[in-house]
Motif scaffolding. Structure first.
Motif, short mmCIF file in Angstrom:
data_model
loop_
_atom_site.label_atom_id
_atom_site.label_comp_id
_atom_site.label_asym_id
_atom_site.label_seq_id
_atom_site.Cartn_x
_atom_site.Cartn_y
_atom_site.Cartn_z
N GLY A 555 0.55 -1.30 -0.20
CA GLY A 555 0.09 0.18 -0.10
C GLY A 555 0.86 1.20 0.21
N GLU A 556 1.48 1.14 0.19
CA GLU A 556 2.86 2.25 -0.41
C GLU A 556 2.36 3.54 -1.87
OE1 GLU A 556 7.76 2.62 -0.77
OE2 GLU A 556 6.28 2.24 -2.99
N THR A 557 2.74 4.73 -0.25
CA THR A 557 1.96 5.56 -0.94
C THR A 557 3.06 6.81 -2.41
OG1 THR A 557 3.16 7.55 0.79
CG2 THR A 557 0.87 6.50 1.50
N PHE A 558 2.74 7.31 -2.88
CA PHE A 558 3.31 7.69 -4.39
C PHE A 558 4.93 8.63 -3.28
CE2 PHE A 558 4.86 11.57 -6.51
CZ PHE A 558 4.86 10.72 -7.79
N SER A 559 4.15 9.48 -1.96
CA SER A 559 5.48 9.63 -1.46
C SER A 559 7.03 9.18 -0.75
CB SER A 559 5.10 10.25 -0.16
OG SER A 559 5.57 11.67 -0.63
N SER A 560 5.74 8.33 -0.42
CA SER A 560 7.11 7.07 -0.41
C SER A 560 7.60 6.36 -0.97
CB SER A 560 6.29 5.87 0.54
OG SER A 560 5.75 6.31 2.13
N TRP A 561 7.45 6.05 -2.44
CA TRP A 561 7.90 5.80 -3.47
C TRP A 561 9.23 6.33 -3.86
CZ3 TRP A 561 7.80 7.06 -8.67
CH2 TRP A 561 8.08 6.42 -9.57
N ARG A 563 10.78 8.93 -2.52
CA ARG A 563 12.32 8.97 -1.45
C ARG A 563 12.57 8.00 -1.26
NH1 ARG A 563 7.53 10.70 1.95
NH2 ARG A 563 7.75 8.67 3.83
N ARG A 564 12.05 6.60 -2.24
CA ARG A 564 13.21 5.57 -2.44
C ARG A 564 13.26 5.03 -3.08
NH1 ARG A 564 10.97 0.95 -4.50
NH2 ARG A 564 9.17 0.72 -3.98
N ALA A 565 12.99 6.02 -4.68
CA ALA A 565 12.86 4.97 -6.30
C ALA A 565 14.56 5.58 -6.51
CB ALA A 565 11.65 5.76 -6.88
N ASP A 566 14.75 4.61 -7.87
CA ASP A 566 15.94 5.30 -8.91
C ASP A 566 15.53 6.50 -9.37
OD1 ASP A 566 17.10 5.61 -11.25
OD2 ASP A 566 18.43 4.34 -9.70
N GLU A 567 16.25 7.46 -9.43
CA GLU A 567 16.59 9.01 -9.93
C GLU A 567 16.12 8.33 -11.26
OE1 GLU A 567 20.15 10.82 -10.83
OE2 GLU A 567 20.19 10.14 -9.10
N GLY A 568 16.64 7.77 -11.63
CA GLY A 568 15.46 7.45 -13.73
C GLY A 568 14.52 7.49 -13.71
N ALA A 569 13.63 6.04 -12.48
CA ALA A 569 12.24 6.81 -12.09
C ALA A 569 11.45 7.87 -12.60
CB ALA A 569 12.37 5.01 -11.75
#
Length: 571
Positions: A555-561, A563-569
């Motif tokens: 149930g991850e939120t966009f904000s949480s994603w 913060r951890r996402a690869d910058e390419g994404a």
């Protein structure tokens, strides 16, 4: 490409001015003015310009207004000159205020608590139609903003507003601005306490008080007793947030020192419990601290957040208690996590058995015709109360249950929906280059176009968006649309494409305020070099939303994603 993060769990570096020189603090350095703004404010207070508007400028016209009144004191009565048409964003920083200004005004009507009755709503509609070319925007400060106002018409507009107990007093300027309030004050079933008496006491006692009309800069306030935390309390100079003390009952938790713009800082809890009957007095103490100790030498350091950065919450509490209240305040609890959406969109049950109906315009843009249509709907069902929200929405109160379906249908015909798409519901935009002299790019139409595009492009995944993705569009760095506290915040600037400058945005990702999906506020991150043109905005948002849905965990939120996402994404 390098990622530059502002950690969401820490305060940004809002540094106080250097020690060892006067900062213009009245109680420390004396009241000698240290910049031109402070000089003219002391020579003649902003409140005094009203008489000249009524007796001279409205009769002799725009050309009769001297510069210090026009660009300064008029703000104390809610008046800013609007941007002259045809000046592109590349010239915003090159021209002075006189060159940018048209001979028309934006006029801001302050609606403390966002509250309107039927007579007031009809008056606002008439003013829009007769004097403002049909304009009327809902700001994210619960105000109504008109454009195309002539100085010749201002006295008559004031007469009509004041006949129904509305005002523009201190709607702008270095003053106590509008007091945000819960849109469901006094009627929500789950309300902790009704903040209406506190808001009424603050406005009746202190708005227009000459003793508080020369602050270092603006002072923003918010009061709520609703557990949805619906007044963006983390980004105001002062907020009073409803809590229940285990021994003292319902009251308020005090927050101070929030603000965004180019040096964003989230407010801090002072740690005290404020009884309802002393809330206005505590507000008065905080604003006098700002008046007496706020920095006045430099305008860009003249907000309460800079003083708090120097003092810290503990010293602030001590000065408030010792110098301004003359007594200690008890320790108090923090607000509980938000219980639901703070925009109040949809149909909800009131505690008296009637319903309130929250509806979404598109990025706050309405008109005199829409205001008149709302008044007709209210009158047809016997309602006398409407509220505006800090999220550019509106809430119609006191609707009988059997009339809800008809009200919802009539609102839709006005372009106001109670079941907006995720993008219409969660997108905000400031005034932008159409009228604002500080803006670099267009915002309202850009945001509306993006919403329409995204509703179509992402229709296949709408049901997967079980947590909001907020999209805030701002025309310049000043963050009137709260770009640092949005999932996707867009700061207007010119973007160079193949050697040509075009309107575009720097992208902030993963910010947010406390909500049902987020326990604590945090400021968004920026990815160096991540910019998008206005024309490519729908493409970018679609791309990053689809990547989020493809990569999210549970149930991850966009904000949480983000913060951890690869910058390419995030590109």
């Amino acid at each position: 490409m390098t990622v530059t993060d502002t950690p969401s769990e820490t305060r940004p570096a809002t540094r106080p001015p250097r020690a060892g020189r006067s900062n213009g603090q009245w109680k420390v350095d004396g009241t000698e003015p240290l910049n031109p703004n402070e000089v003219w404010k002391q020579e003649d207070g902003g409140l005094n310009v009203r008489e000249r508007i009524e007796t001279i400028y409205a009769k002799e016209g725009f050309a009769s207004i001297p510069p210090q009144d026009l660009s300064g004191r008029f703000r104390w009565w809610g008046l800013y000159t609007q941007r002259k048409p045809g000046i592109d964003g590349g010239r915003t920083a090159q021209l002075d205020d006189t060159e940018l200004s048209d001979e028309y005004f934006m006029l801001r009507v302050r609606l403390d608590g966002g509250a309107l009755n039927l007579a007031q709503l009809r008056t606002l509609a008439e003013i829009s139609t007769e004097f403002a070319r049909g304009t009327a925007d809902i700001s994210d400060r619960q105000n109504i903003q008109y454009h195309w106002i002539r100085v010749e018409d201002v006295p008559e507009i004031w007469r009509r507003l004041e006949a129904v107990s509305l005002q523009t007093t201190e709607a702008c300027g270095d003053t106590p601005r509008v007091v945000l309030g819960s849109p469901v004050a006094g009627i929500a079933q789950d309300e902790i306490l009704d903040p209406t008496p506190v808001i009424d006491e603050i406005t009746s006692r202190f708005i227009g008080d000459p003793e508080l009309a020369n602050l270092p800069r603006k002072f923003k306030s918010a009061v709520t007793g609703h557990p949805s935390l619906d007044v963006v309390h983390e980004i105001n100079d002062i907020s009073l947030v409803g809590v229940v003390h285990p021994e003292l009952g319902a009251g308020y938790d005090l927050w101070v020192g929030g603000g965004l713009s180019t040096a964003p800082r989230l407010a801090e809890r002072v740690g005290v419990f404020v009884r309802p009957e002393e809330a206005a007095e505590v507000w008065h103490g905080v604003i006098r601290i700002f008046r007496d100790y706020g920095y006045r030498r430099l305008r860009n350091k003249a907000r309460l957040k800079f003083l708090l950065a120097e003092w810290g919450a503990e010293k602030f509490r001590q000065v408030l208690q010792d110098e301004y209240l003359g007594r200690a305040l008890p320790d108090g609890p923090a607000p509980a996590p938000a219980t639901g959406p703070g925009d109040h969109v949809g149909v909800h049950l009131q505690k008296d058995g009637l319903r309130y109906v929250g509806a979404a315009p598109t990025v706050g843009r309405i008109s005199g015709d829409v205001l008149a249509g709302l008044a007709d709907i209210m009158e047809s069902v016997g309602s006398d109360r409407l509220r505006l929200t800090p999220h550019q929405k509106l809430v119609l109160l006191d609707v009988p249950g059997r009339r809800v379906r008809g009200v919802v249908g009539k609102l839709e015909k006005l372009g106001l929906t109670t079941t907006p798409s995720p993008f219409r519901r969660h997108t905000m935009a400031c005034t932008g280059i159409e009228f604002c002299k500080l803006a670099i790019v267009e915002t309202k139409a850009t945001a509306a176009t993006a919403i329409a595009e995204l509703e179509q492009r992402l229709a296949d995944v709408t049901e997967q968006l079980d947590t909001p993705i907020t999209l805030n569009v701002n025309g310049c760095p000043n963050s009137c649309a709260r770009i640092q506290t949005a999932d996707i915040g867009l700061k207007g600037q010119l973007v160079t494409i193949e050697g040509e400058q075009v309107p575009g945005f720097q992208v902030h990702l993963g910010g947010g305020l406390a909500s049902v999906d987020r326990d604590e506020a945090g400021l968004g991150r920026t990815v160096r070099g991540l910019k998008v043109t206005a024309g490519d905005l729908p493409d970018y948002v679609e791309r990053v939303v689809r990547r989020f849905l493809a990569e999210r965990e549970g149930g991850e939120t966009f904000s949480s994603w983000t913060r951890r996402a690869d910058e390419g994404a995030l590109q």
